[in-house]
Design a protein around this motif. Structure first.
Motif, short mmCIF file in Angstrom:
data_model
loop_
_atom_site.label_atom_id
_atom_site.label_comp_id
_atom_site.label_asym_id
_atom_site.label_seq_id
_atom_site.Cartn_x
_atom_site.Cartn_y
_atom_site.Cartn_z
N GLU A 198 90.42 10.08 24.95
CA GLU A 198 90.91 11.27 25.24
C GLU A 198 92.12 11.06 26.18
O GLU A 198 93.01 11.79 25.94
CB GLU A 198 89.79 12.08 25.49
CG GLU A 198 88.80 12.42 24.62
CD GLU A 198 87.67 13.25 24.88
OE1 GLU A 198 87.29 13.32 26.09
OE2 GLU A 198 87.04 13.73 23.93
N CYS A 215 82.41 9.45 16.96
CA CYS A 215 82.00 9.76 18.37
C CYS A 215 83.40 10.35 19.09
O CYS A 215 83.59 10.52 20.46
CB CYS A 215 81.50 8.77 19.23
SG CYS A 215 79.84 8.60 18.79
N ILE A 262 86.50 8.48 19.21
CA ILE A 262 87.25 7.48 19.59
C ILE A 262 88.04 6.88 18.56
O ILE A 262 87.91 6.59 17.53
CB ILE A 262 86.02 6.12 20.06
CG1 ILE A 262 85.22 6.54 21.06
CG2 ILE A 262 87.08 5.01 20.28
CD1 ILE A 262 83.92 5.89 21.06
N ARG A 293 84.98 7.00 24.54
CA ARG A 293 85.48 8.15 24.12
C ARG A 293 86.43 8.78 25.39
O ARG A 293 87.60 9.25 25.24
CB ARG A 293 84.71 9.07 23.96
CG ARG A 293 84.93 10.56 23.44
CD ARG A 293 83.95 11.36 23.12
NE ARG A 293 83.14 11.80 24.05
CZ ARG A 293 81.64 12.57 23.85
NH1 ARG A 293 81.59 12.80 22.47
NH2 ARG A 293 81.09 12.74 24.78
#
Length: 344
Positions: free
Chosen positions: A147, A199, A201, A143
């Motif tokens: 991001e 999550c 991703i 993640r």
């Protein structure tokens, strides 16, 4: 933040991590890499890249062709490929580990921006039925990568998803790996994609282990593109299998809209590099064989594309015709049996 997805055709030749090259029957080193070992690997990677360039020069894949190579021993290749307009991909994961982690630790972003590849590739071995703590750590790291790429980088995100079996899962199938790949892995892959997405991703492209059934390919695309992710692409991984198996996977996936291409490396170059190192063939013959293998897979994938994409297919010269023309220009055969140029 940039939009998520990549739906152009993409035929990728991966030759990134060193562990593959250290293994028998390529080099077979058991100890840590020495400068001499690194030089040998760098030479082998240049042979693969030269084969890739020959294939593209002969008409294979064209603007849809790309290479996946590491920064450590492939920085020059990445720069050259980028200058030539090829798609480039560079790995971010630490090689040879079961659990995903960043190769350069907290400096991962600096290394991404130093190379600025088209794609930043992360390989993750994620089984939803695996160890909870390990899976959670992987999700958090992925993640963070996702991001960063979305908010701060021009590079896109390619996630290479591997779903290795747990011992208990194999035991249910009498330790039959083939049964796992056919009956259980497709469902675990779907669950893994959902968990990763939930999550936060968000890959632009999912690189997926080959699937034997069209309906499983369709389900994977539906998962990758759910909830408005309409432009996300899927690719077929070669996973080091023999050419016949990889061709079957490509033919199955190519007919499913949403599968945009493949990432196949060892199947294309492993045997050729073994023969080169054993001095059974010369360097230029090795380049020719790699080019021919890459072109064959690109041809097969395009041949089985959905009918609505048929207008995009191009006629191309064969590698043999390309070599024949090159031979005439050079007044000599490019397929020689000179020494390999690879260390012992």
């Amino acid at each position: 933040m940039k939009f998520i997805g990549y739906n152009r055709p993409l035929y990728l030749l991966p030759f990134d991590h060193h562990d593959l090259f250290k293994q028998h029957p390529l080099f077979g080193w058991q100890d840590d890499l020495t400068p001499s070992h690194s030089a040998d690997i760098a030479q082998a990677k240049q042979v693969i890249y030269d084969g890739f360039k020959v294939a593209v020069d002969a008409g294979a894949a064209g603007e849809n062709a790309g290479v996946l190579v590491d920064e450590e021993l492939g920085a020059d290749i990445l720069r050259d490929a980028k200058a030539r307009g090829f798609v480039t991909a560079c790995p971010v994961e630490k090689s040879g580990q079961d659990e995903f982690d960043f190769d350069y630790g907290e400096d991962f972003a600096k290394h991404i921006e130093a190379v600025q590849p088209t794609f930043c590739k992360a390989l993750v071995r994620y089984n939803p039925g695996g160890d909870f703590s390990s899976n959670r750590r992987q999700l958090l790291r992925l993640r963070r990568l996702s991001e960063y790429l979305q908010r701060h980088s021009q590079s896109r995100f390619m996630l290479e998803l591997r779903v290795p079996p747990e011992k208990a899962q194999l035991a249910q199938l009498n330790a039959n790996q083939r049964a796992y790949d056919l009956k259980l892995r497709p469902q675990l892959m779907l669950l893994a994609i959902h968990q990763l997405q939930n999550c936060g991703i968000e890959p632009d492209v999912w690189s997926i282990e080959g699937l034997d059934r069209r309906e499983d390919c369709e389900r994977i695309v539906a998962a990758a593109r759910r909830d408005g992710r309409d432009n996300v692409g899927c690719m077929v991984l070669g996973r080091g299998e023999d050419e016949d198996q990889v061709c079957d996977w490509l033919m199955t996936a190519a007919g499913v809209s949403g599968f945009i291409g493949f990432a196949v490396g060892r199947t294309i170059f492993r045997e050729t590099l073994v023969n080169l190192r054993a001095q059974q063939i010369g360097r230029e013959r090795a380049v020719w064989e790699i080019a021919r293998s890459f072109q064959k897979l690109a041809d097969i994938f395009e041949r089985f594309l959905p009918s609505e994409q048929g207008g995009e297919r191009r006629s191309r010269n064969s590698i043999r015709n390309y070599w024949d023309g090159l031979r005439q220009r050079r007044q000599g055969s490019p397929v020689s049996n000179r020494s390999t140029g690879l260390g012992n």
